[in-house]
Write a protein that holds these residues in place. Structure first.
Motif, PDB file in Angstrom:
ATOM      1  N   ILE A  92       0.830  -1.206   0.000  1.00 47.64           N
ATOM      2  CA  ILE A  92       0.000   0.000   0.000  1.00 47.64           C
ATOM      3  C   ILE A  92       0.865   1.256   0.000  1.00 47.64           C
ATOM      4  N   ARG A  93       1.950   1.211   0.774  1.00 51.91           N
ATOM      5  CA  ARG A  93       2.835   2.380   0.868  1.00 51.91           C
ATOM      6  C   ARG A  93       3.778   2.502  -0.322  1.00 51.91           C
ATOM      7  N   GLY A  94       3.937   1.426  -1.082  1.00 49.73           N
ATOM      8  CA  GLY A  94       4.877   1.407  -2.205  1.00 49.73           C
ATOM      9  C   GLY A  94       6.169   0.744  -1.784  1.00 49.73           C
ATOM     10  N   THR A  95       6.611  -0.270  -2.525  1.00 44.75           N
ATOM     11  CA  THR A  95       7.791  -1.017  -2.111  1.00 44.75           C
ATOM     12  C   THR A  95       8.462  -1.676  -3.304  1.00 44.75           C
ATOM     13  N   ALA A  96       9.698  -2.084  -3.117  1.00 45.15           N
ATOM     14  CA  ALA A  96      10.424  -2.889  -4.088  1.00 45.15           C
ATOM     15  C   ALA A  96      10.408  -4.336  -3.614  1.00 45.15           C
TER      16      ALA A  96
END
Length: 465
Positions: free
Chosen positions: A140-144
């Motif tokens: 949800i927060r943005g990730t790799a």
């Protein structure tokens, strides 16, 4: 709870905890009760020295005290050594600007590390359910890729033996073993994003696939293998890139984008720039071309030239400052004001830092260090200082010898290794005597002036606010 028994009896525990001193993070919830109880059962078989630690976050009033008392009673019943610490996390979060969740997590792990010391292992009771929530939170927060791998089962001296066990199986284990546990009422509130994920999003996965937790576990295992492989390649290349105050680009020439983006992230950390997606993307592009520069802040650039990457400053944002002063006499105190100018575009601002110099015996100084730990800049061995003191800004070529080494290293390289932000590097205090550099702000005190057991008198330098 066969799943819990399996993961607590398999080779994981033997490999990581056999014969060790183990510090268990003990909240009193079902997960940590289950973990601590099973380790108590295995204490003799695994030759464990077992301890527990409990951080009271002081967030839930009487309920927090209830949890603390439960933990004390449980450890007393099963003969487990216990350390308890109370921290007003809400107050500390407000002071530091962190969220309550982040502040609480940082304080917990700081306490765990203190309790474990240099020889202890830390065991936390994270479950497969916790891991699912963490991965969704990262998505949800943005990730790799690293964020999709979730919580590692082992990292350094931290192990998580319940990571293959669901929260339901943990609670079932407690019921079958007739173990009491406490429930944190804040977990029922959806005001926190993680709780909202737990209560509203994760259940949808199980509506679609009743075995979603097992599918998730297989996915994480596969992704962790990929992550470990890529990380091993990147660490090898990173070691080859190290130069004296710069990075060699030849080792990564022609490498694919997946490698360059990871190297770009390491470069941002190395030079103290924010680890943001846009920065990673821009630096990775610079690495791909191997020539040019990227602006990383006002008048600060990363320059790629002749197979090297280095930091380039078009102009100094903080005008140079230098102040010379006499040492205060033994038992005495003095105050000085370091004045400097911060330049930003067409504007300049004069700023002052007032410092207090105080000479004390080593025991008195150690006491004051604890009191003024947030204001303390340096503690120097007074009797090693030669001549006058000079407070100035960093100069090109400055070198420092640390207490743990016999050689010297450039201050610039130290700044890079410790990831000191560029803005802090410009205004960092460098303290010299008539012979050499004694200390550098953000890095610490050099070898000659470091306080040791043989030190009789200490010069404390604190900032007055």
């Amino acid at each position: 709870m066969s799943n819990n028994k399996k993961c607590l009896e398999d080779k994981f525990l033997t490999e990581h905890l056999q014969g060790k001193r183990v510090v268990v993070g003990f909240s009193g919830g079902a997960d940590s009760v289950s973990l601590l109880y099973r380790l108590v059962e295995l204490r003799e078989d695994l030759s464990l020295t077992l301890e527990a630690v409990h951080l009271n976050h002081c967030l839930r009033g009487e309920e927090s005290l209830r949890d603390e008392n439960f933990v004390r009673d449980f450890c007393q019943q099963y003969g487990v050594s216990l350390q308890v610490k109370q921290v007003d996390v809400a107050k500390l979060a407000a002071e530091t600007g962190l969220s309550v969740e982040t502040c609480g997590r940082e304080e917990r792990y700081r306490f765990f590390e203190e309790a474990a010391g240099t020889d202890g292992m830390i065991a936390t009771a994270h479950t497969l359910s916790d891991n699912m929530e963490t991965v969704v939170f990262h998505m949800i927060r943005g990730t790799a890729l690293k964020g999709l791998c979730g919580i590692p089962a082992a990292r350094g001296n931290i192990v998580r033996p319940l990571l293959q066990c669901t929260r339901e199986s943990v609670e079932d284990y407690c019921r079958r073993k007739e173990l009491s546990f406490v429930t944190d009422s804040s977990n029922l509130s959806t005001d926190y994003l993680r709780n909202k994920i737990r209560a509203e999003i994760i259940p949808k996965f199980f509506e679609i696939n009743p075995s979603a937790d097992r599918s998730f576990a297989r996915m994480v295992t596969a992704l962790q293998m990929d992550e470990e492989y890529l990380d091993r390649i990147v660490r090898g290349l990173w070691d080859q890139m190290q130069g004296d105050g710069f990075l060699w680009l030849e080792p990564i020439a022609g490498k694919p984008a997946v490698i360059l983006s990871r190297i770009a992230a390491k470069i941002l950390e190395y030079f103290g720039f924010p680890l943001e997606y846009q920065n990673v993307d821009r630096v990775a592009g610079l690495l791909h071309t191997g020539e040019g520069r990227q602006e990383m802040g006002r008048n600060v650039y990363l320059r790629a030239k002749e197979s090297r990457l280095f930091l380039e400053e078009a102009a100094r944002e903080t005008a140079f400052f230098r102040l010379e002063t006499e040492l205060p006499k033994a038992g005495g105190t003095s105050k000085i004001t370091v004045a400097y100018t911060e330049v930003s575009g067409n504007f300049s601002v004069c700023r002052n830092r007032t410092l207090k110099l105080q000479v004390l015996g080593r025991e008195d100084a150690a006491h004051l260090e604890k009191i003024y730990k947030n204001l303390l800049i340096f503690a120097l061995d007074y009797d090693t200082i030669i001549g006058k003191l000079v407070f100035r800004q960093k100069l090109s070529g400055d070198r420092l010898k640390t207490p743990k080494s016999n050689g010297t290293k450039t201050v610039k390289k130290f700044f890079n290794e410790k990831k000191v932000p560029v803005a802090d590097r410009r205004r960092a205090l460098v303290v010299c005597d008539d012979a050499e550099i004694l200390a550098v702000e953000f890095l610490g005190v050099g070898k000659r002036a470091a306080v040791t057991e043989d030190t009789k008198r200490v010069l404390l330098i604190t900032e007055m606010r």
